[in-house]
Design a protein around this motif. Structure first.
Motif, mmCIF file in Angstrom:
data_model
loop_
_atom_site.group_PDB
_atom_site.id
_atom_site.type_symbol
_atom_site.label_atom_id
_atom_site.label_comp_id
_atom_site.label_asym_id
_atom_site.label_seq_id
_atom_site.Cartn_x
_atom_site.Cartn_y
_atom_site.Cartn_z
ATOM 1 N N UNK A 1 -13.789 -2.499 1.054
ATOM 2 C CA UNK A 1 -12.470 -1.936 0.777
ATOM 3 C C UNK A 1 -11.778 -1.613 2.089
ATOM 4 N N UNK A 2 -10.509 -1.976 2.183
ATOM 5 C CA UNK A 2 -9.741 -1.770 3.402
ATOM 6 C C UNK A 2 -9.640 -0.282 3.752
ATOM 7 N N UNK A 3 -9.490 0.555 2.706
ATOM 8 C CA UNK A 3 -9.337 1.987 2.917
ATOM 9 C C UNK A 3 -9.662 2.726 1.612
ATOM 10 N N UNK A 4 -9.540 4.019 1.653
ATOM 11 C CA UNK A 4 -9.849 4.841 0.479
ATOM 12 C C UNK A 4 -8.873 4.563 -0.664
ATOM 13 N N UNK A 5 -7.622 4.285 -0.350
ATOM 14 C CA UNK A 5 -6.624 3.980 -1.374
ATOM 15 C C UNK A 5 -6.995 2.717 -2.144
ATOM 16 N N UNK A 6 -7.499 1.723 -1.422
ATOM 17 C CA UNK A 6 -7.918 0.489 -2.083
ATOM 18 C C UNK A 6 -9.124 0.743 -2.991
ATOM 19 N N UNK A 7 -9.999 1.634 -2.584
ATOM 20 C CA UNK A 7 -11.137 2.014 -3.424
ATOM 21 C C UNK A 7 -10.638 2.711 -4.690
ATOM 22 N N UNK A 8 -9.665 3.604 -4.556
ATOM 23 C CA UNK A 8 -9.091 4.265 -5.732
ATOM 24 C C UNK A 8 -8.470 3.238 -6.671
ATOM 25 N N UNK A 9 -7.767 2.267 -6.118
ATOM 26 C CA UNK A 9 -7.175 1.215 -6.961
ATOM 27 C C UNK A 9 -8.260 0.465 -7.730
ATOM 28 N N UNK A 10 -9.386 0.188 -7.075
ATOM 29 C CA UNK A 10 -10.504 -0.484 -7.757
ATOM 30 C C UNK A 10 -11.066 0.395 -8.870
ATOM 31 N N UNK A 11 -11.142 1.706 -8.625
ATOM 32 C CA UNK A 11 -11.616 2.644 -9.655
ATOM 33 C C UNK A 11 -10.687 2.573 -10.865
#
Length: 197
Positions: A46-56
């Protein structure tokens, strides 16, 4: 392909921690540590934490749509009050018992006033998705003369609002779960009596 599978434990760990501590209250290092890896490893996936949240959010959405069994032709299968009640109670049991759905509701409750993406998800899950789903069912029932004529969107709101309120009550006060279920059951029966032909 292996990279995609490697993302799943990260998404699950993030969902768990976000639902307990909130998005801002959870660090990338904590997510990584919870599954036994180092924080920087997350950035391979994941590029960043925001991208991880989007995946969630995306993973939860996929699971929710499947669990609600809300295919485009769902209105074709609901003809009677019994059909409507059966579907409503089945989807209610899914949303109350599915671990992903429960964690996402906690996360959205915590973050809906701080995070725009989660605010949108909260509106979608508590209002627009369900309104649109039931409005499509009611429009089809009206076309087939199985239901009285009216504004399907408003009637859908009349149907889902008490159920949504009871779900919120059950989550805030688990001891009232049985009482809330009884209220939902009666609400659906009254709705059917008033609206279905």
């Amino acid at each position: 392909m292996a990279r995609t599978n490697a993302k799943e434990p990260l998404v699950e760990a993030a969902r768990e921690l976000f639902s307990l501590k909130g998005y801002d209250g959870t660090s990338v290092d904590e997510i990584a540590e919870s599954i036994g890896i180092k924080g920087p490893t997350i950035y391979k996936y994941f590029k960043n934490k925001e991208e991880l949240l989007k995946a969630v959010i995306d993973c939860a959405e996929d699971e929710y749509i499947k669990g609600m069994e809300a295919t485009g032709n769902l209105p074709e299968y609901i003809h009677t009050g019994e059909d409507l009640k059966g579907y409503a109670l089945k989807s209610l049991h899914f949303t109350l018992n599915n671990e992903t759905a429960k964690k996402m509701r906690r996360l959205m409750t915590i973050e809906q006033f701080r995070n725009e993406a989660l605010a949108q998800q909260t509106t979608r899950h508590q209002l627009t998705y369900l309104r649109d789903l039931y409005a499509s069912i009611f429009r089809k029932m009206m076309e087939r003369k199985e239901m009285i004529q009216g504004d399907a969107d408003i009637i859908a709101l009349q149907f889902i609002s008490p159920i949504t309120i009871m779900i919120q009550l059950m989550e805030r006060e688990p001891t009232k779960k049985e009482e809330a279920f009884q209220t939902i059951d009666k609400h659906i029966d009254v709705f059917i009596e008033h609206y279905l032909i």
